[in-house]
Design a protein around this motif. Structure first.
Motif, PDB file in Angstrom:
ATOM      1  N   LYS A 208       1.683   2.212  -4.466  1.00 54.65           N
ATOM      2  CA  LYS A 208       0.913   1.072  -3.958  1.00 54.65           C
ATOM      3  C   LYS A 208      -0.571   1.414  -3.849  1.00 54.65           C
ATOM      4  CE  LYS A 208       4.767  -0.962  -1.386  1.00 54.65           C
ATOM      5  NZ  LYS A 208       5.284  -1.386  -0.067  1.00 54.65           N
ATOM      6  N   VAL A 209      -0.869   2.672  -3.513  1.00 55.42           N
ATOM      7  CA  VAL A 209      -2.264   3.114  -3.452  1.00 55.42           C
ATOM      8  C   VAL A 209      -2.911   2.981  -4.826  1.00 55.42           C
ATOM      9  CG1 VAL A 209      -3.777   5.098  -3.129  1.00 55.42           C
ATOM     10  CG2 VAL A 209      -1.949   4.667  -1.499  1.00 55.42           C
ATOM     11  N   LYS A 210      -2.206   3.392  -5.865  1.00 54.47           N
ATOM     12  CA  LYS A 210      -2.744   3.301  -7.225  1.00 54.47           C
ATOM     13  C   LYS A 210      -2.909   1.856  -7.673  1.00 54.47           C
ATOM     14  CE  LYS A 210       0.285   6.168  -9.077  1.00 54.47           C
ATOM     15  NZ  LYS A 210       0.967   7.015 -10.084  1.00 54.47           N
ATOM     16  N   ASP A 268     -11.329  -0.968  12.092  1.00 55.16           N
ATOM     17  CA  ASP A 268     -10.831  -0.125  11.001  1.00 55.16           C
ATOM     18  C   ASP A 268     -11.038  -0.777   9.633  1.00 55.16           C
ATOM     19  OD1 ASP A 268     -10.021   1.922  12.690  1.00 55.16           O
ATOM     20  OD2 ASP A 268      -8.069   0.987  13.033  1.00 55.16           O
ATOM     21  N   ARG A 269     -12.192  -1.422   9.472  1.00 52.60           N
ATOM     22  CA  ARG A 269     -12.589  -2.059   8.212  1.00 52.60           C
ATOM     23  C   ARG A 269     -11.642  -3.196   7.796  1.00 52.60           C
ATOM     24  NH1 ARG A 269     -13.576   3.161   7.895  1.00 52.60           N
ATOM     25  NH2 ARG A 269     -11.648   3.731   6.844  1.00 52.60           N
ATOM     26  N   LEU A 379      -6.313 -11.012  -2.916  1.00 51.57           N
ATOM     27  CA  LEU A 379      -5.264 -10.068  -3.311  1.00 51.57           C
ATOM     28  C   LEU A 379      -5.561  -8.672  -2.784  1.00 51.57           C
ATOM     29  CD1 LEU A 379      -2.687  -9.545  -4.961  1.00 51.57           C
ATOM     30  CD2 LEU A 379      -4.153  -9.121  -6.956  1.00 51.57           C
ATOM     31  N   TYR A 380      -6.821  -8.239  -2.919  1.00 49.44           N
ATOM     32  CA  TYR A 380      -7.207  -6.909  -2.448  1.00 49.44           C
ATOM     33  C   TYR A 380      -7.070  -6.800  -0.929  1.00 49.44           C
ATOM     34  CZ  TYR A 380     -10.197  -3.046  -1.023  1.00 49.44           C
ATOM     35  OH  TYR A 380     -10.672  -1.901  -0.418  1.00 49.44           O
ATOM     36  N   GLN A 385      -4.427  -4.265   3.593  1.00 47.38           N
ATOM     37  CA  GLN A 385      -3.932  -4.310   4.969  1.00 47.38           C
ATOM     38  C   GLN A 385      -2.456  -3.938   5.027  1.00 47.38           C
ATOM     39  OE1 GLN A 385      -6.035  -4.724   7.585  1.00 47.38           O
ATOM     40  NE2 GLN A 385      -4.226  -4.067   8.742  1.00 47.38           N
ATOM     41  N   GLN A 386      -1.695  -4.405   4.043  1.00 46.50           N
ATOM     42  CA  GLN A 386      -0.266  -4.073   3.993  1.00 46.50           C
ATOM     43  C   GLN A 386      -0.073  -2.570   3.837  1.00 46.50           C
ATOM     44  OE1 GLN A 386       2.026  -5.300   0.463  1.00 46.50           O
ATOM     45  NE2 GLN A 386       3.568  -6.153   1.850  1.00 46.50           N
TER      46      GLN A 386
END
Length: 472
Positions: A208-210, A268-269, A379-380, A385-386
């Motif tokens: 998910k990070v990628k 936290d942004r 989307l971003y 956040q998820q």
């Protein structure tokens, strides 16, 4: 008393790390912006304003190659040679800046500018990677990026007002470059290319990070289309000498960089992308002002205010993402690379858009960009956040694991190193050699620690250690 003393030392170390990160980002920003400004001034005396804009954007594209080239060299270059090639690219940059300043030949200035841009791109990638590793606690990541940007802008403002000779400016840039290379050699991470939080995420979260990284790249590309078009409009006026931009509006960049850094770090942004989206809407209005013959000064002020937000946004976003990446040296500076390569790719189309007699295409461009950025920004924001929520849950689980490890450590009087080895033996299926490599110790040393753990716990295998952990 010892705990208080340790906390004070940790706090002092954190402050020092933040300050060093701000300094290296500030010096790099100063060098990059001043070199670009010097290059545009030198090249504009030989070609038209349209070609000046094209050359400027192509130089930015070349710098993007440098941002990508650094992690490649960092990966395949042996450790003992890394400092050497940093010194080499520093020397090339020094002579390149002098060549831009001294030569009156168009081709020499052009080639020297491209070479310096490539070298500065490599420096930039190293700077952002080093800064990301310096910051252990990312709570203040955006304001660190913002303060670094502010420092660079203020240094540029001072330089442009006090250093009036181009040759003297080149010398100042070379001195700052030498200071930067010394700091980078001293501070550059030597042991790992991984982000400092990359081991906090499991395989599912890392996928998910990628994916989030791909969405972020797309978002920055779309936003760069807008801001590069704005920058081209300003450069056209500057190169033609139609409006004296002066130095004072650059203070607006510093103000926007400072405000955005503190604003982005709130919660936290959580609202960082939303704040940037609002600034992007303002920037589309700015394009309309430039194109539809509105007051140029008003458009210029809006441009500088929104541009500072954008720089801090893409710098912070990619540095944040790099903390979870296994190739942090690639991702930390990728925001600047994506912005620069986009500027180079769209430069011809951007100039045609600004020079069109009809306003219909400009209107279509603005509406298209608004829709595209809106979709990708939503989307971003949702995916980020998820992902953050998932990582927090994993961290809570990890804390309970650490509590169990702490109980076992106290119960069997394990040393700090034995505690680390115990964790690796219980939670990984890696071989002894892999664990030794991960802990940066020899295989023989690791085997001695394992023997000591078995002796203290009364176990004879990893299965026995796992049973001890599960009983807690």
């Amino acid at each position: 008393m010892n705990d208080i003393h340790n906390k004070e030392n940790t706090r002092e170390t954190d402050i020092r790390s933040y300050m060093l990160a701000i300094v290296i980002m500030g010096i790099f920003t100063f060098i990059f912006l001043c070199t670009e400004y010097l290059y545009v001034n030198r090249i504009s005396g030989n070609i038209s304003e349209n070609k000046t804009v094209l050359v400027q954007n192509y130089a930015l594209g070349v710098s993007a190659l440098g941002f990508v080239l650094y992690p490649v060299l960092n990966r395949y270059c042996k450790k003992r040679y890394r400092k050497l090639w940093l010194i080499v690219i520093s020397a090339i940059s020094l002579f390149g800046i002098l060549a831009i300043c001294q030569s009156d030949t168009y081709k020499v200035i052009l080639i020297a500018g491209f070479i310096v841009s490539l070298m500065l791109g490599m420096f930039g990638s190293c700077v952002f990677y080093t800064a990301a590793h310096l910051i252990k606690d990312d709570r203040y990541l955006a304001r660190t990026a913002g303060l670094g940007y502010v420092l660079g802008i203020l240094l540029q403002f001072i330089n442009n007002n006090l250093v009036l000779l181009e040759m003297l400016e080149a010398i100042v840039l070379d001195i700052c470059l030498l200071v930067l290379i010394v700091l980078l050699i001293k501070l550059e991470p030597q042991h790992t290319f991984e982000g400092i939080k990359s081991r906090q995420v499991n395989e599912a979260s890392y996928v998910k990070v990628k994916k989030l990284g791909i969405v972020l790249i797309l978002l920055i590309i779309l936003m760069s289309c807008i801001f590069s078009t704005l920058d081209n409009a300003v450069t056209l006026v500057h190169a033609a000498g139609a409006f004296d931009i002066g130095q004072l509006p650059r203070i607006l960049l510093a103000v926007s960089g400072l405000v955005s850094g503190f604003l982005f770090d709130l919660q936290d942004r959580k609202y960082m992308s939303l704040s940037m989206y609002c600034m992007m809407l303002v920037s589309t209005i700015c394009i309309a002002i430039f194109k539809f013959s509105g007051p140029f000064l008003a458009g210029l002020i809006v441009f500088y205010l929104t541009a500072g937000f954008f720089v801090v946004f893409f710098s912070t976003s990619f540095m944040e993402l790099s903390l979870y990446m296994k190739r942090a040296d690639l991702w930390a500076g990728l925001g600047r690379a994506v912005n620069n390569i986009t500027a180079a790719v769209i430069s011809i189309g951007s100039l045609k858009l600004l020079s069109m007699g009809t306003n219909m295409f400009v209107f279509i461009f603005l509406i298209g960009m608004f829709i595209a950025v809106s979709i990708v920004a939503v989307l971003y924001t949702f995916q980020r956040q998820q992902l953050i929520d998932e990582i927090k849950e994993e961290k809570k689980t990890e804390l309970s694991v650490q509590e169990k490890i702490k109980i076992i450590t106290e119960q069997y009087t394990l040393t700090p190193r034995e505690k680390e080895v115990f964790y690796q033996l219980v939670f990984t299926e890696d071989s002894i050699q892999k664990i030794a490599d991960r802990l940066y110790i020899s295989k023989r040393t690791l085997e001695r620690h394992i023997s000591s753990i078995y002796e203290k716990t009364g176990m004879k295998s990893r299965v026995g250690l796992i049973n001890i952990y599960n009983k807690q």
